[in-house]
Design an enzyme around this catalytic site. Structure first.
Site, PDB file in Angstrom:
ATOM      1  CE  LYS A  34      -8.040   1.424 -61.111  1.00 27.98           C
ATOM      2  NZ  LYS A  34      -8.785   1.619 -62.356  1.00 27.98           N
ATOM      3  CB  THR A  35      -6.724  -0.848 -66.495  1.00 27.48           C
ATOM      4  OG1 THR A  35      -6.951   0.289 -65.658  1.00 27.48           O
ATOM      5  CG2 THR A  35      -7.439  -0.631 -67.814  1.00 27.48           C
ATOM      6  CG  ASP A 220     -12.037   0.828 -63.090  1.00 27.48           C
ATOM      7  OD1 ASP A 220     -11.433   0.395 -62.097  1.00 27.48           O
ATOM      8  OD2 ASP A 220     -11.508   1.559 -63.943  1.00 27.48           O
ATOM      9  CD  GLU A 221     -10.609   4.128 -60.103  1.00 26.67           C
ATOM     10  OE1 GLU A 221     -10.609   3.963 -58.861  1.00 26.67           O
ATOM     11  OE2 GLU A 221      -9.570   4.358 -60.742  1.00 26.67           O
ATOM     12  CD  GLN A 252      -5.456   4.381 -55.516  1.00 23.92           C
ATOM     13  OE1 GLN A 252      -5.151   5.228 -56.372  1.00 23.92           O
ATOM     14  NE2 GLN A 252      -5.351   3.092 -55.750  1.00 23.92           N
ATOM     15  NE  ARG A 611      -1.320   8.482 -57.892  1.00 27.96           N
ATOM     16  CZ  ARG A 611      -1.920   7.336 -58.172  1.00 27.96           C
ATOM     17  NH1 ARG A 611      -2.214   7.045 -59.419  1.00 27.96           N
ATOM     18  NH2 ARG A 611      -2.217   6.473 -57.221  1.00 27.96           N
TER      19      ARG A 611
END
Length: 684
Positions: A34-35, A220-221, A252, A611
């Site tokens: 995504k970044t 973002d987020e 998330q 993770r």
């Protein structure tokens, strides 16, 4: 020549990057890049003629904003990247307030109060109202006030007002608390969102000006935003262009306790009718077995957007689930496994991470790693602003900007020691309140008139000279004067010497002061022409600093990482141990009593699992020693949601030496806790 090569993107990523106008929701699964999508989209807009200054990208944390800033600079180059506005919501609010502070009734420069200052203000308000001033009572009221601000209402306007008996008291305190902040020309963190949102809502000319400035907005987020952040966003987005792109993952959404609305991302295309939705499902982080297990767990949530992560990295090893007798046995097993695998597979210690639901669970694992001489670091969410020396320095800088800043003066009036004890300070504060004069003015008058002891008066007048000298060195000066002026101030007041004098161990003193030195190194990166304006921005940025450890970066390189699952979001490790996989731990017992609590705990479990890049080990204990007895525990129900084909279970017997070690460790940690509590009381 284009800044980016679109052929390096997969088809959904390319669709998100090349989207031009109108609202877009990018559902970005864990590890789906995504970044990279945000970075490439900014570059694509610039490639297609959008001025960098017309682009706003907002994230939830400073860590994410800094990562975005570095990546954008790598593509656009430093100069153009600086013109793109990349920040958190709070930093954006602080910038708007710096530009428009006169419209709020506050004066320039305003102060940002930290949590300690908030507590002191609320205790004073409670004292005035003759109400319960216990620490728990004050914390509960501050929590209600924060929730009210984030819903742009008073406590009486909260949904819980009908059944919460604390609301009437919170309503009385709310007004006096805000009055106290305004009298101090100060704002809390919630105000950094509330005041700019109110300005944008109430002033059409401001709203239009910021909409013209920020023609293309990215968030973002997005799943982590709270109601107030969303209202700020609504005021900034132009209703005709609707050039808003949000990136996030409902699976998330794990910050409900901070006020994040988990259904925000689910309702995006209803809030913005006609919005396009692009789903990123290819994961570039984890092997197939980890993803299949995580997919199976999260599929049990009903309130979610459908997505299934997949990977081209191969299946990887079967997930291991290990059952042991006690948390001490669990820690022994994990430390032993790490030691063996590091040796057998020639892995560095930094390949391993131990994830848990709550910070107190770290104790047994620290003990077990120490016994095996395995280096580790605990990521505890500490902010650089939590360092006492940093808070002291910031208070001095606030005084340079505004000598009438009472909170800053009260903090450093006796740092370094000037002979002004609690009794003298209380008398000065009461005199200032009775005479309705600034504390700074009363302090100087009494120092000059002989009302203070000669040694104290001399120290106070020297402090005043140092502040005045620094202020004169900066006012109307070029930014090049900022660094030498601040270094001279620090040397004159003897801040570094005070740190070394207060610490018996010189190595500890040096470590404490290194935090300040690393902070001061940032002065050379400040931009602008005016020294005082740059100082104001810098102090605001320090106050908004995101949680991070105070260790040197070099210290991170080859250590096992211990951290909560919440703190692990956005990180990845080759080998992950999720420990404490017990019912009432994950899911937490308190979550079972809250609407939607189990689903948020399942999302937390999903975040922890994703993770892991190569190996995932899930451990739980069968019993725990409480103060009175040994209590039996159940495994987490989330373990039962992983298909049997993906998981291998082992049951280990009790280590006969573990019970004695467990009891000693509990006693040692209790002693450490009491020592830290005494230190906190001394500081207060």
């Amino acid at each position: 020549m284009p800044l980016i090569d679109l052929s390096t993107l997969n088809p959904p990523q390319r669709a998100a990057v090349t989207h031009r106008d109108g609202p877009l929701l990018v559902l970005a699964g864990a590890g789906s890049g995504k970044t990279r999508v945000i970075t490439f989209r900014i570059a694509h807009l610039v490639d297609n003629g959008v001025p960098p200054g017309n682009i706003l990208a907002v994230s939830f944390t400073n860590k994410a904003a800094n990562e975005m800033r570095e990546r954008v600079a790598g593509v656009l180059g430093p100069e153009r990247a600086r013109r793109v506005h990349l920040s958190t919501f709070h930093a954006l609010g602080a910038q708007i307030l710096r530009e428009q502070i006169e419209r709020t009734g506050f004066k320039r420069p305003f102060s940002i109060v930290d949590e300690g200052e908030r507590r002191r203000i609320i205790r004073q308000v409670l004292k005035e109202l003759r109400l319960d001033g216990t620490k728990a009572g004050a914390a509960n009221l501050l929590n209600l006030i924060s929730r009210a601000k984030n819903h742009m209402c008073s406590p009486a306007g909260l949904r819980e007002a009908r059944f919460n008996p604390e609301i009437p008291r919170a309503e009385r305190v709310y007004r006096l608390y805000n009055d106290a902040l305004r009298n101090l020309n100060a704002m809390d963190f919630d105000d950094l969102l509330l005041h700019p949102t109110q300005l944008l809502f109430e002033h059409a000319d401001l709203r239009e000006a910021y909409r013209r400035r920020y023609r293309f907005i990215m968030v973002d987020e997005y799943q982590d935003t709270n109601p107030l952040q969303l209202k700020m966003l609504e005021q900034l987005v132009c209703p005709t262009d609707r050039n808003l792109v949000v990136v996030g993952d409902d699976d998330q959404s794990i910050y409900g306790f901070r006020g994040a609305a988990s259904d925000t991302i689910l309702r995006f295309d209803k809030t913005f009718p006609g919005a396009r939705v692009v789903t990123l499902e290819q994961n570039y982080r984890s092997v197939g077995t980890v993803l299949a297990a995580a997919n199976a767990v999260i599929a049990n949530n009903s309130a979610r957007r459908e997505k299934t992560l997949w990977s081209e990295l191969g299946d990887g090893r079967t997930i291991r689930a290990v059952s042991v007798e006690t948390p001490a046995d669990e820690a022994d097993f994990v430390a032993g496994w790490i030691g063996k695998q590091a040796d057998l597979e020639r892995r560095p210690w930094s390949d391993f991470a131990i994830l848990y639901r709550a910070n107190p669970q770290a104790g047994d694992h620290e003990d077990a790693l120490r016994r095996r001489h395995i280096p580790y670091r605990v990521v505890g969410g500490q902010s650089v602003f939590d360092n006492k020396e940093v808070r002291d320095l910031v208070a001095y800088l606030r005084l340079v900007m505004n000598p009438l800043d009472e909170l800053a003066l009260r903090r450093i009036i006796n740092v370094p020691t000037r002979g002004i004890g609690t009794t003298t300070l209380t008398r000065l504060v009461e005199t200032a309140a009775e005479q309705q004069r600034p504390l700074w003015t009363v302090l100087l008058d009494q120092a000059r008139s002989g009302d203070l002891r000669e040694r104290v008066a001399a120290a106070v007048l020297d402090l005043a000279d140092a502040i005045t000298e620094a202020r004169n060195a900066l006012e109307g000066q070029d930014i090049s004067r900022l660094e030498p002026a601040l270094l001279h101030l620090i040397d004159r007041i003897g801040l570094e010497r005070a740190v070394h004098a207060a610490e018996a161990n010189p190595n500890v003193a040096r470590a404490r002061w290194r935090v300040v030195e690393r902070l001061l190194n940032g002065l050379s990166r400040l931009r602008g022409a005016d020294a005082m304006a740059a100082l104001e921005r810098w102090v605001t940025d320090i106050s908004l600093e995101a949680p991070s450890t105070d260790e040197d970066e070099d210290d991170h390189r080859n250590k096992v990482t211990l951290l909560t699952i919440h703190a692990s979001k956005g990180l990845e490790f080759p080998v992950v141990f999720m420990v404490g996989m017990n019912d009432d731990f994950l899911p937490h017992w308190r979550a079972k009593e809250e609407p939607g609590g189990i689903e948020e705990e399942r999302r937390l479990c999903y975040v922890g699992m994703t993770r892991a890049q190569q190996r995932l080990v899930l451990t739980h204990s069968r019993s725990v020693l409480t103060s009175k007895e040994r209590r039996r525990l159940k495994p987490s129900p989330f373990l039962g949601e992983i298909p049997e084909t993906l998981i291998e279970t082992r049951i280990l017997r009790r280590n006969p030496d573990a019970e004695e070690r467990e009891q000693k460790a509990r006693e040692s940690r209790f002693d450490d806790f009491m020592q830290k509590l005494a230190q906190l009381r001394d500081e207060e």
